[in-house]
Design a protein around this motif. Structure first.
Motif, PDB file in Angstrom:
ATOM      1  N   ARG A  22     -16.463  -1.377 -39.231  1.00 39.11           N
ATOM      2  CA  ARG A  22     -17.244  -0.914 -40.399  1.00 39.11           C
ATOM      3  C   ARG A  22     -17.962  -2.078 -41.067  1.00 39.11           C
ATOM      4  NH1 ARG A  22     -15.316   3.800 -44.109  1.00 39.11           N
ATOM      5  NH2 ARG A  22     -17.489   3.521 -44.573  1.00 39.11           N
ATOM      6  N   GLN A  23     -17.287  -3.227 -41.159  1.00 36.81           N
ATOM      7  CA  GLN A  23     -17.931  -4.410 -41.747  1.00 36.81           C
ATOM      8  C   GLN A  23     -19.111  -4.860 -40.895  1.00 36.81           C
ATOM      9  OE1 GLN A  23     -17.486  -5.859 -44.744  1.00 36.81           O
ATOM     10  NE2 GLN A  23     -19.267  -7.100 -44.187  1.00 36.81           N
ATOM     11  N   LEU A  24     -18.930  -4.893 -39.582  1.00 33.76           N
ATOM     12  CA  LEU A  24     -20.025  -5.248 -38.686  1.00 33.76           C
ATOM     13  C   LEU A  24     -21.165  -4.241 -38.836  1.00 33.76           C
ATOM     14  CD1 LEU A  24     -21.104  -7.084 -36.429  1.00 33.76           C
ATOM     15  CD2 LEU A  24     -19.868  -5.647 -34.791  1.00 33.76           C
ATOM     16  N   SER A  25     -20.847  -2.978 -38.963  1.00 36.77           N
ATOM     17  CA  SER A  25     -21.865  -1.933 -39.134  1.00 36.77           C
ATOM     18  C   SER A  25     -22.656  -2.130 -40.418  1.00 36.77           C
ATOM     19  CB  SER A  25     -21.215  -0.543 -39.142  1.00 36.77           C
ATOM     20  OG  SER A  25     -20.604  -0.281 -37.904  1.00 36.77           O
ATOM     21  N   ARG A  26     -21.986  -2.586 -41.492  1.00 34.33           N
ATOM     22  CA  ARG A  26     -22.691  -2.859 -42.752  1.00 34.33           C
ATOM     23  C   ARG A  26     -23.796  -3.889 -42.542  1.00 34.33           C
ATOM     24  NH1 ARG A  26     -17.501  -2.487 -44.731  1.00 34.33           N
ATOM     25  NH2 ARG A  26     -17.210  -0.736 -46.121  1.00 34.33           N
ATOM     26  N   ALA A  47     -18.361   0.816 -29.964  1.00 31.64           N
ATOM     27  CA  ALA A  47     -19.689   1.435 -29.915  1.00 31.64           C
ATOM     28  C   ALA A  47     -19.666   2.827 -30.539  1.00 31.64           C
ATOM     29  CB  ALA A  47     -20.193   1.507 -28.476  1.00 31.64           C
ATOM     30  N   ALA A  48     -18.613   3.599 -30.275  1.00 29.61           N
ATOM     31  CA  ALA A  48     -18.510   4.937 -30.859  1.00 29.61           C
ATOM     32  C   ALA A  48     -18.403   4.859 -32.382  1.00 29.61           C
ATOM     33  CB  ALA A  48     -17.304   5.679 -30.282  1.00 29.61           C
ATOM     34  N   LEU A  49     -17.620   3.915 -32.868  1.00 23.25           N
ATOM     35  CA  LEU A  49     -17.469   3.758 -34.321  1.00 23.25           C
ATOM     36  C   LEU A  49     -18.772   3.296 -34.967  1.00 23.25           C
ATOM     37  CD1 LEU A  49     -13.938   2.092 -34.362  1.00 23.25           C
ATOM     38  CD2 LEU A  49     -14.496   4.451 -35.007  1.00 23.25           C
ATOM     39  N   ILE A  50     -19.457   2.345 -34.330  1.00 18.69           N
ATOM     40  CA  ILE A  50     -20.746   1.877 -34.853  1.00 18.69           C
ATOM     41  C   ILE A  50     -21.766   3.005 -34.820  1.00 18.69           C
ATOM     42  CG2 ILE A  50     -22.698   0.334 -34.399  1.00 18.69           C
ATOM     43  CD1 ILE A  50     -20.608  -1.780 -33.478  1.00 18.69           C
ATOM     44  N   ALA A  51     -21.780   3.794 -33.748  1.00 16.63           N
ATOM     45  CA  ALA A  51     -22.715   4.922 -33.651  1.00 16.63           C
ATOM     46  C   ALA A  51     -22.514   5.888 -34.807  1.00 16.63           C
ATOM     47  CB  ALA A  51     -22.529   5.645 -32.315  1.00 16.63           C
ATOM     48  N   ARG A  52     -21.271   6.131 -35.163  1.00 14.19           N
ATOM     49  CA  ARG A  52     -21.001   7.018 -36.290  1.00 14.19           C
ATOM     50  C   ARG A  52     -21.513   6.416 -37.590  1.00 14.19           C
ATOM     51  NH1 ARG A  52     -18.153   7.502 -40.756  1.00 14.19           N
ATOM     52  NH2 ARG A  52     -17.527   9.588 -41.384  1.00 14.19           N
ATOM     53  N   PHE A 113     -27.365  -7.958 -29.216  1.00 10.10           N
ATOM     54  CA  PHE A 113     -26.025  -7.989 -28.643  1.00 10.10           C
ATOM     55  C   PHE A 113     -25.009  -8.356 -29.726  1.00 10.10           C
ATOM     56  CE2 PHE A 113     -23.702  -9.872 -24.654  1.00 10.10           C
ATOM     57  CZ  PHE A 113     -22.620  -9.039 -24.885  1.00 10.10           C
ATOM     58  N   VAL A 114     -24.055  -7.440 -29.991  1.00 12.76           N
ATOM     59  CA  VAL A 114     -23.016  -7.697 -30.988  1.00 12.76           C
ATOM     60  C   VAL A 114     -21.627  -7.512 -30.369  1.00 12.76           C
ATOM     61  CG1 VAL A 114     -24.464  -6.997 -32.935  1.00 12.76           C
ATOM     62  CG2 VAL A 114     -22.905  -5.332 -31.916  1.00 12.76           C
ATOM     63  N   THR A 115     -20.693  -8.289 -30.883  1.00 16.55           N
ATOM     64  CA  THR A 115     -19.284  -8.097 -30.549  1.00 16.55           C
ATOM     65  C   THR A 115     -18.496  -8.134 -31.855  1.00 16.55           C
ATOM     66  OG1 THR A 115     -18.868 -10.460 -30.205  1.00 16.55           O
ATOM     67  CG2 THR A 115     -19.469  -9.160 -28.259  1.00 16.55           C
ATOM     68  N   VAL A 126     -24.107 -14.060 -27.814  1.00 17.03           N
ATOM     69  CA  VAL A 126     -24.298 -12.849 -28.609  1.00 17.03           C
ATOM     70  C   VAL A 126     -25.160 -13.155 -29.824  1.00 17.03           C
ATOM     71  CG1 VAL A 126     -22.145 -11.789 -27.812  1.00 17.03           C
ATOM     72  CG2 VAL A 126     -22.136 -13.111 -29.919  1.00 17.03           C
ATOM     73  N   ASP A 127     -25.852 -12.123 -30.299  1.00 17.93           N
ATOM     74  CA  ASP A 127     -26.713 -12.288 -31.469  1.00 17.93           C
ATOM     75  C   ASP A 127     -25.919 -12.238 -32.764  1.00 17.93           C
ATOM     76  OD1 ASP A 127     -29.259 -12.354 -30.064  1.00 17.93           O
ATOM     77  OD2 ASP A 127     -28.840 -10.264 -29.579  1.00 17.93           O
ATOM     78  N   GLN A 128     -24.800 -11.522 -32.728  1.00 22.15           N
ATOM     79  CA  GLN A 128     -24.036 -11.303 -33.952  1.00 22.15           C
ATOM     80  C   GLN A 128     -22.602 -10.952 -33.586  1.00 22.15           C
ATOM     81  OE1 GLN A 128     -26.375  -8.553 -36.185  1.00 22.15           O
ATOM     82  NE2 GLN A 128     -25.022  -8.579 -37.948  1.00 22.15           N
ATOM     83  N   TYR A 129     -21.667 -11.394 -34.406  1.00 23.21           N
ATOM     84  CA  TYR A 129     -20.257 -11.042 -34.245  1.00 23.21           C
ATOM     85  C   TYR A 129     -19.633 -11.050 -35.627  1.00 23.21           C
ATOM     86  CZ  TYR A 129     -19.487 -16.030 -34.777  1.00 23.21           C
ATOM     87  OH  TYR A 129     -19.471 -17.317 -35.271  1.00 23.21           O
ATOM     88  N   LEU A 130     -18.437 -10.479 -35.738  1.00 23.23           N
ATOM     89  CA  LEU A 130     -17.795 -10.445 -37.043  1.00 23.23           C
ATOM     90  C   LEU A 130     -16.781 -11.566 -37.210  1.00 23.23           C
ATOM     91  CD1 LEU A 130     -17.574  -8.891 -39.732  1.00 23.23           C
ATOM     92  CD2 LEU A 130     -15.569  -7.789 -38.756  1.00 23.23           C
ATOM     93  N   THR A 131     -15.853 -11.711 -36.272  1.00 24.02           N
ATOM     94  CA  THR A 131     -14.739 -12.645 -36.432  1.00 24.02           C
ATOM     95  C   THR A 131     -14.641 -13.574 -35.234  1.00 24.02           C
ATOM     96  OG1 THR A 131     -13.510 -10.971 -37.675  1.00 24.02           O
ATOM     97  CG2 THR A 131     -12.229 -12.784 -36.743  1.00 24.02           C
ATOM     98  N   GLU A 132     -14.530 -14.861 -35.523  1.00 24.15           N
ATOM     99  CA  GLU A 132     -14.318 -15.827 -34.446  1.00 24.15           C
ATOM    100  C   GLU A 132     -12.832 -16.116 -34.318  1.00 24.15           C
ATOM    101  OE1 GLU A 132     -15.458 -20.360 -33.064  1.00 24.15           O
ATOM    102  OE2 GLU A 132     -16.711 -19.346 -34.547  1.00 24.15           O
TER     103      GLU A 132
END
Length: 159
Positions: A22-26, A47-52, A113-115, A126-132
């Motif tokens: 959800r944070q990545l989706s924001r 991907a399913a969660l981001i799609a939602r 590209f996100v992870t 990748v272009d974007q990620y949330l947590t390293e």
């Protein structure tokens, strides 16, 4: 899991994964994507969660089988897509050494590209990620874990 390679463990619960996605989706909500491409299998659930969260209905997959010990790091593309990724969001759970990410990036050079999680070796791909997380950290995803009965502590001590 090689015991020499992984010195740390990071267990991700379903709740934590959902919060992280959800944070990545924001961070992605202001962008307009034509669709989402999940890298199977790890990228399917994020991907399913981001799609939602982004209200995206068009979802595709790139299916890659990687070989560790049998074929010394080879990759086999089981299913690709017929475009370069322009306007698409490419999603995976994790970028580790970058072996899979490199192959997918070559197939879809124009996708964003996100992870959810990224390790230092793969992070530049990748272009974007949330947590390293550290390169030597084993991430235990919720879909790889089962629920098991645990005896009460008093019963364990009496044995």
């Amino acid at each position: 899991m090689s015991s020499e390679r992984y010195h740390q463990h990071f267990t991700v619960s379903w709740d934590q994964l959902h919060r992280d996605v959800r944070q990545l989706s924001r961070e992605l909500v202001e962008r307009n994507f034509q669709g989402i491409i999940a890298i199977t299998r790890g990228g399917l659930i994020p991907a399913a969660l981001i799609a939602r969260e982004l209200n995206v209905r068009l979802i595709d997959t790139v299916c890659i089988k990687s070989y560790d010990r049998q074929e010394q790091g080879g990759l086999e593309v089981l299913k690709g897509v017929d475009h370069d990724g322009e306007g698409w969001l490419l999603v995976d759970d994790l970028v580790d050494t970058g072996k899979t990410a490199r192959a997918v990036r070559d197939m879809l050079p124009r996708a964003h590209f996100v992870t959810v999680y990224a390790k230092p070796e793969g992070r530049p791909l990748v272009d974007q990620y949330l947590t390293e997380v550290g390169q030597n950290c084993w991430i235990q995803f919720p879909w790889d874990m089962g629920v098991a009965y645990v005896e009460p502590l008093a019963d364990q001590i009496r044995k």
